[in-house]
Motif scaffolding. Structure first.
Motif, mmCIF file in Angstrom:
data_model
loop_
_atom_site.group_PDB
_atom_site.id
_atom_site.type_symbol
_atom_site.label_atom_id
_atom_site.label_comp_id
_atom_site.label_asym_id
_atom_site.label_seq_id
_atom_site.Cartn_x
_atom_site.Cartn_y
_atom_site.Cartn_z
ATOM 1 N N THR A 36 -5.050 -1.895 6.837
ATOM 2 C CA THR A 36 -4.415 -2.229 5.562
ATOM 3 C C THR A 36 -2.978 -2.700 5.778
ATOM 4 O O THR A 36 -2.536 -3.682 5.174
ATOM 5 C CB THR A 36 -4.428 -1.011 4.619
ATOM 6 O OG1 THR A 36 -5.785 -0.624 4.390
ATOM 7 C CG2 THR A 36 -3.760 -1.317 3.295
ATOM 8 N N SER A 37 -2.263 -1.996 6.655
ATOM 9 C CA SER A 37 -0.877 -2.372 6.940
ATOM 10 C C SER A 37 -0.810 -3.725 7.630
ATOM 11 O O SER A 37 0.039 -4.569 7.298
ATOM 12 C CB SER A 37 -0.200 -1.302 7.810
ATOM 13 O OG SER A 37 -0.120 -0.079 7.114
ATOM 14 N N GLN A 96 -2.977 -6.145 7.412
ATOM 15 C CA GLN A 96 -3.308 -7.150 6.402
ATOM 16 C C GLN A 96 -2.110 -7.405 5.491
ATOM 17 O O GLN A 96 -1.803 -8.557 5.160
ATOM 18 C CB GLN A 96 -4.512 -6.694 5.583
ATOM 19 C CG GLN A 96 -4.958 -7.706 4.552
ATOM 20 C CD GLN A 96 -6.163 -7.234 3.770
ATOM 21 O OE1 GLN A 96 -6.388 -6.039 3.611
ATOM 22 N NE2 GLN A 96 -6.939 -8.166 3.269
ATOM 23 N N TYR A 97 -1.429 -6.352 5.082
ATOM 24 C CA TYR A 97 -0.253 -6.506 4.222
ATOM 25 C C TYR A 97 0.825 -7.329 4.932
ATOM 26 O O TYR A 97 1.327 -8.317 4.381
ATOM 27 C CB TYR A 97 0.291 -5.130 3.831
ATOM 28 C CG TYR A 97 1.596 -5.209 3.070
ATOM 29 C CD1 TYR A 97 1.608 -5.505 1.706
ATOM 30 C CD2 TYR A 97 2.809 -5.010 3.710
ATOM 31 C CE1 TYR A 97 2.799 -5.590 1.003
ATOM 32 C CE2 TYR A 97 4.009 -5.098 3.012
ATOM 33 C CZ TYR A 97 3.995 -5.387 1.667
ATOM 34 O OH TYR A 97 5.184 -5.475 0.971
ATOM 35 N N GLN A 111 -5.654 2.770 7.647
ATOM 36 C CA GLN A 111 -4.236 2.602 7.361
ATOM 37 C C GLN A 111 -3.645 1.478 8.213
ATOM 38 O O GLN A 111 -2.875 0.654 7.726
ATOM 39 C CB GLN A 111 -3.496 3.915 7.622
ATOM 40 C CG GLN A 111 -2.036 3.897 7.239
ATOM 41 C CD GLN A 111 -1.351 5.227 7.521
ATOM 42 O OE1 GLN A 111 -1.948 6.162 8.056
ATOM 43 N NE2 GLN A 111 -0.090 5.306 7.162
ATOM 44 N N PRO A 168 0.829 -1.217 0.000
ATOM 45 C CA PRO A 168 0.000 0.000 0.000
ATOM 46 C C PRO A 168 0.858 1.260 0.000
ATOM 47 O O PRO A 168 1.965 1.273 0.549
ATOM 48 C CB PRO A 168 -0.802 -0.101 1.302
ATOM 49 C CG PRO A 168 -0.432 -1.372 1.955
ATOM 50 C CD PRO A 168 0.676 -1.998 1.216
#
Length: 125
Positions: free
Chosen positions: A86-87, A89-90, A83, A31
């Motif tokens: 998403t982080s 999950q990444y 954020q 991301p």
């Protein structure tokens, strides 16, 4: 010691969640707003402190909703919940990175526990 066991349980849950077999071709793209590993590690430490405190009826003796603490966490690190999600999950698609972060989290909790034990010994003297 009971507190530390709670933290280990959270850490292991995170590690196991991060260790799902992942085909490299299905890993998400990095991301644009990815939280750095160092910052994410600090955030994970705070997340587990919040979750550990949350296991009681009240968080640190008050009646505030746990969401208030998460809002404070995101403000402290100047990130949004999206954020962070998403982080997380990444990084969960990269078990070695996630395990390295949790190694630091666990070491930090061990250090905290040692400091608390030392302080208790000093107070008993």
């Amino acid at each position: 010691m009971r507190i530390l066991n709670t933290y280990y349980a959270f850490a292991l849950a995170g590690i196991f969640a991060a260790c799902n077999p992942t085909d490299a071709s299905h890993r998400p793209d990095k991301p644009d707003n990815l939280i750095s590993e160092k910052k994410m590690t600090s955030m994970l430490l705070d997340v587990h402190l919040i979750e550990g405190a949350r296991s009681g009826v009240r968080v640190l003796g008050d009646s505030a909703n746990v969401d208030v603490y998460y809002q404070g966490l995101f403000k402290k690190y100047d990130v949004t919940q999206g954020q962070f999600d998403t982080s997380f999950q990444y990084y969960s698609h990269y078990p070695r990175k996630m395990m390295a972060m949790y190694d630091v989290v666990i070491d930090s909790f061990n250090l905290m526990e040692m400091k608390i034990a030392e302080e208790e010994k000093r107070q008993q003297r």
